[in-house]
Design an enzyme around this catalytic site. Structure first.
Site, mmCIF file in Angstrom:
data_model
loop_
_atom_site.group_PDB
_atom_site.id
_atom_site.type_symbol
_atom_site.label_atom_id
_atom_site.label_comp_id
_atom_site.label_asym_id
_atom_site.label_seq_id
_atom_site.Cartn_x
_atom_site.Cartn_y
_atom_site.Cartn_z
ATOM 1 N N GLY A 105 -5.109 -2.056 -5.650
ATOM 2 C CA GLY A 105 -4.257 -1.272 -4.764
ATOM 3 C C GLY A 105 -4.171 0.144 -5.267
ATOM 4 N N GLY A 157 -1.379 3.004 -6.746
ATOM 5 C CA GLY A 157 -0.041 3.226 -7.264
ATOM 6 C C GLY A 157 0.364 4.679 -7.169
ATOM 7 N N GLY A 158 1.520 5.012 -7.756
ATOM 8 C CA GLY A 158 2.009 6.373 -7.686
ATOM 9 C C GLY A 158 1.121 7.354 -8.418
ATOM 10 N N LYS A 198 -4.869 1.244 -14.470
ATOM 11 C CA LYS A 198 -4.330 2.251 -13.561
ATOM 12 C C LYS A 198 -4.923 3.602 -13.922
ATOM 13 C CE LYS A 198 -0.156 -0.472 -13.967
ATOM 14 N NZ LYS A 198 1.281 -0.493 -14.271
ATOM 15 N N ASP A 226 11.414 3.433 -12.223
ATOM 16 C CA ASP A 226 10.979 2.938 -10.910
ATOM 17 C C ASP A 226 11.131 1.430 -10.831
ATOM 18 O OD1 ASP A 226 10.108 3.302 -8.308
ATOM 19 O OD2 ASP A 226 8.003 3.005 -8.829
#
Length: 832
Positions: free
Chosen positions: A23, A25-26, A44, A138
């Site tokens: 996916g 992410g930020g 990531k 977060d």
């Protein structure tokens, strides 16, 4: 959503081999990877515009070092990082599981005791994170992963070292900040310094979500959520007050950081040595068990072919002309069914071993590709990192924040208004026998999962999340069974899926998800005014003599109330107040038999005229020591014996009651353990049925004598919910199909059920109630659907699935299922 690597993706980072995309992410893209030693990792990476920022790199270097010091049973370990690479990256342990958001969507809000145990786990995790000198910043439901070992806090991607002044700037640019609206603390929103108390605020918001299924600041645009969190009190309606839970959550959500409890105080107030292992209860246990990495033929998560093939996209038309087409990643349809003939199963004695499971088909190129295809339900469980909001808190206030978020978004990722667009995209299939006829795919951006499926003649009803309001409400989609094209869709209800809905005389009655009675073909609402006070207040409904009968709870004390309306127009309304908390009724003509729930103090069962609401008679043989344990059922007239109601009590006493006068011609003690929620009464071909205590028994409707008895895997596995909320058997033409244990399906002729007609063995768990279409039984367990002959059990076809089927229904044309929570599909019956 899990997908193959693209051509521009790296193949290795720091010696870790990338396998597939998880996916975005930020910070950037997230990959599933395997370390040189074989460990699965979530890697990531960082967006190019962030990597070009020298301040970002310095902060990322410090925080990656701090994050590697985080340890604890309820965190995901950071195992490697390279902040100095051309493309900085950070690797954490990969933990198969479902996010808290998905867990609540699948099973509803957690109990008060479970929320308290969750609070203890999250507080312990935050204590470990803060001990390493960092603040998470977060914490939210999608950053809490529910695994086989309990909840874990994940994604320290935007964490910040404690003690750093806000003027240094966070991980994006000076004056901006990362977080998620609805879970950000006021000091984050207003640009103040952040610290451990910031995470405590988010912890309170997460616990409120777990207890209610909605965030404490509701739903709405980003600016609205931020304003509420910074300036308004949270809505804690629905958070239990028991054991001080609501008070604890309220204290965590105080706007002043100094007024919030420390993490250690939260842990002290929530920790219990005998706390419930709530993640081991269904449906979470099965969801977590299914959330494993999809292995390729050589042990990789994606095959080499998938790792090098660009992900194709094709435009698919939406299910209604209400907006632009939704683009979804193309996935290959399920392989053609395995229709290899096999010998018919031999009739089996009660205790004879079941035949061995069918062998898997040979490893053809086709099914190898199918096995390596990313599974939708796994993808659903890994959306943890896929949705994040980058938010600014510069001095320009909320308007500046919104403008910054839009102006700094990468090209192609700017938001658009999707309010009128269907959340489902249609992919047409084929008409060939055994082929997929059509597939409806849930837009990944919507979040949540499809939670209910209902077949009504030539219409298929699918219920899922509402676009733009993932924290509350849903949408019912009605599509044509023949081609999947949309008839209509309507919004309404709560986050939880329907438990009561059903179709009667062409009308969809769904009081827990829709505010109106709806024509199933046109979507036209019928003017049944005040049929139920509001969604979620209806306990059951029934239709008798053309009258809609519903039981509700009203007022602060949840007082029961009976309402009656004539269908379809809702005329001749009648309301009865001060009634007992009745179980769903048995219906015979215009007569309703209503038995009080076990906890209700009312004695006796009442027969009510559905036309007038007047009492006809009372069966007074249910006393304070003998309460009905399950909804009663009607046994139809058989020969000279008139119709009868069958009642079962907590003491396993079976009462047969004449419909006409309420007299009890027969009573018998059953040799099974009856329990609320695990026992049900039914009938098939005029034979009475009782399921409970690990047995299913057929009884004579005249005297209640036992006709036969077999082992049963339980109520949830074999008897689906019917219209109105009560469960009923899967049966047609006198044949009952049920699970005898977690691996064996059996068919019984109820008129002479001493010996099963056949049994079939399955090597996987995750059974759902079977479905019957024509003379074919469709059954799912694990990642397959089989078609079996109704009377001989002969296998007619088998389909391998790319996810777990969570709902299954069928008709003479084939079967329909929700697969992986992300798609609904129709599959044609196999050739005979």
């Amino acid at each position: 959503m899990t997908s193959p690597l693209l051509s521009e993706d790296p193949r290795t980072l720091g010696g870790h081999r990338l396998l597939s995309r998880l996916g975005a992410g930020g910070m950037g893209q997230v990959y599933l990877a395997r370390s040189p030693g074989g460990r699965l990792l979530a890697v990531k990476t960082v967006h190019e515009h962030l990597a070009a920022d020298a301040k970002f790199r310095e902060r990322f270097r410090r925080e990656a070092t701090a994050a590697r010091a985080v340890t604890g049973a309820h965190t995901a370990a950071v195992v490697d990082a390279d902040p100095d690479a051309d493309q900085p990256w950070l690797a954490t342990a990969y933990l198969p599981g479902v996010t808290l958001r998905q867990a609540v969507a699948a099973g509803g809000p957690l109990t008060g005791e479970a929320v308290r145990a969750l609070g203890a786990a999250l507080a312990e995790a935050l204590a470990c994170i803060h001990a390493a000198g960092i603040v998470h910043r977060d914490l939210k439901p999608s950053n809490v992963l529910v695994t086989a070992d309990g909840p874990r806090v994940i994604d320290f991607g935007i964490a910040r070292a404690t003690g750093e002044p806000a003027k240094d700037g966070p991980l994006t640019a000076t004056g901006s900040m990362l977080g998620t609206p609805g879970y950000m603390a006021p000091e984050q929103i207003l640009g103040g310094p952040t610290g451990p108390a910031t995470d405590v605020f988010a912890l309170g918001a997460v616990l409120a979500f777990a207890a209610t299924g909605a965030g404490p600041f509701g739903a709405g645009p980003v600016a609205v959520l931020l304003y509420r969190a910074a300036h308004e009190d949270p809505d804690l309606t629905g958070v239990p007050e028991a054991a001080g839970l609501r008070a604890l959550v309220a204290s965590c959500l105080r706007r002043d950081p100094s007024g919030r409890p420390a993490v250690g105080e939260v842990l002290r107030r929530t920790a219990r040595h005998d706390g419930p292992l709530w993640w081991r209860d269904e449906p979470l246990r099965s969801l977590v068990a299914d959330a494993v990495a999809p292995e390729g033929p050589e042990g990789d998560v994606a095959s080499a072919e998938a790792a090098t093939r660009p992900a194709a996209e094709s435009a698919t038309r939406p299910t209604a002309d209400a907006g632009p087409p939704t683009r979804v990643a193309t996935t290959a349809p399920p392989p053609a069914p395995d229709t290899t003939p096999e010998p018919a199963p031999k009739p089996a004695p009660d205790r004879a071993p079941a035949p061995s499971p069918d062998p898997a088909p040979p490893p053809t190129a086709q099914n190898r590709r199918a096995q390596n295809r990313p599974a939708p339900d796994r993808a659903l469980r890994r959306r943890t990192l896929a949705r994040r909001s980058a938010l600014t808190v510069a001095g320009g206030g909320l308007a500046a924040l919104m403008g910054w978020a839009i102006s700094t978004a990468p090209p192609g990722s700017r938001p658009r208004d999707p309010a009128e667009q269907s959340a489902l995209s249609l992919r047409e299939g084929k008409r060939a026998p055994g082929a997929t006829r059509w597939t409806l795919t849930l837009d990944d951006a919507v979040g949540g999962s499809l939670d209910a499926l209902l077949l009504a003649g030539d219409t298929v009803l699918v219920r899922g999340p509402k676009r733009g309001a993932t924290l509350g409400g849903g949408t019912v989609h009605a599509v044509r069974a023949a081609d999947g094209s949309e008839r209509w869709r309507r919004d309404g209800g709560t986050q939880s899926g329907p438990a009561l809905w059903g179709v009667t005389d062409g009308l969809l009655i769904a009081p827990d998800v829709l505010a109106e009675v709806v024509d199933v073909r046109t979507g036209k609402p019928w003017p049944v005014k005040n049929a139920w006070p509001s969604p979620g207040t209806t306990r059951w409904f029934a239709v008798a003599a053309g009258r809609l009968v519903t039981l509700h709870v009203t007022g602060s004390s949840n007082d029961p109330e009976l309402r009656l309306r004539t269908l379809p127009g809702g005329t001749a309304p009648s309301v009865r107040e001060d009634v007992p908390a009745w179980l769903p009724p048995a219906v015979s003509g215009s007569s309703l038999l209503l038995a009080p729930e076990p906890a209700d103090l009312t004695e006796g069962a009442s027969c009510v005229d559905a036309r007038t609401g007047e009492l006809r008679w009372t069966h007074r043989h249910l006393t304070g020591d003998e309460r009905a344990v399950a909804a009663p059922v009607t046994l139809p007239q058989k020969g000279s014996v008139g119709a009868r109601f069958a009642l079962l009590t907590e003491e396993s006493e079976l009462h047969l009651v004449d419909v006409g006068d309420g007299e009890r011609p027969a009573r018998r003690h059953l040799d099974l353990a009856a329990g609320r929620g695990t026992t049900a009464v039914g009938q098939a071909a005029g034979v009475g049925l009782v399921l409970g205590g690990g047995r299913i028994e057929g009884f004579d409707p005249q005297g209640g004598g036992r006709l036969w008895s077999h082992a049963s895997a339980g109520l949830d596995a074999s008897w689906p919910r019917r219209a109105g909320g009560a469960r009923g058997p899967v049966t047609t033409d006198g044949v009952l199909v049920h699970w005898t244990d977690t691996n064996t399906l059996a068919a019984v002729d109820v008129r002479d059920g001493r010996k099963p007609l056949w049994t079939a063995s399955f090597g996987a768990t995750g059974q759902r109630p079977p479905a019957i279409g024509g003379d074919t039984v469709y059954v799912t367990a694990g990642r397959e659907v089989r078609a079996l002959g109704l009377r001989d059990g002969r296998r007619r076809a088998r389909w391998r699935l790319d996810g777990t089927a969570t709902a299954l229904t069928a008709d003479a044309d084939g079967w329909y299922a929700i697969v992986g929570g992300t798609s609904a599909r129709a599959v044609n019956a196999a050739a005979r």
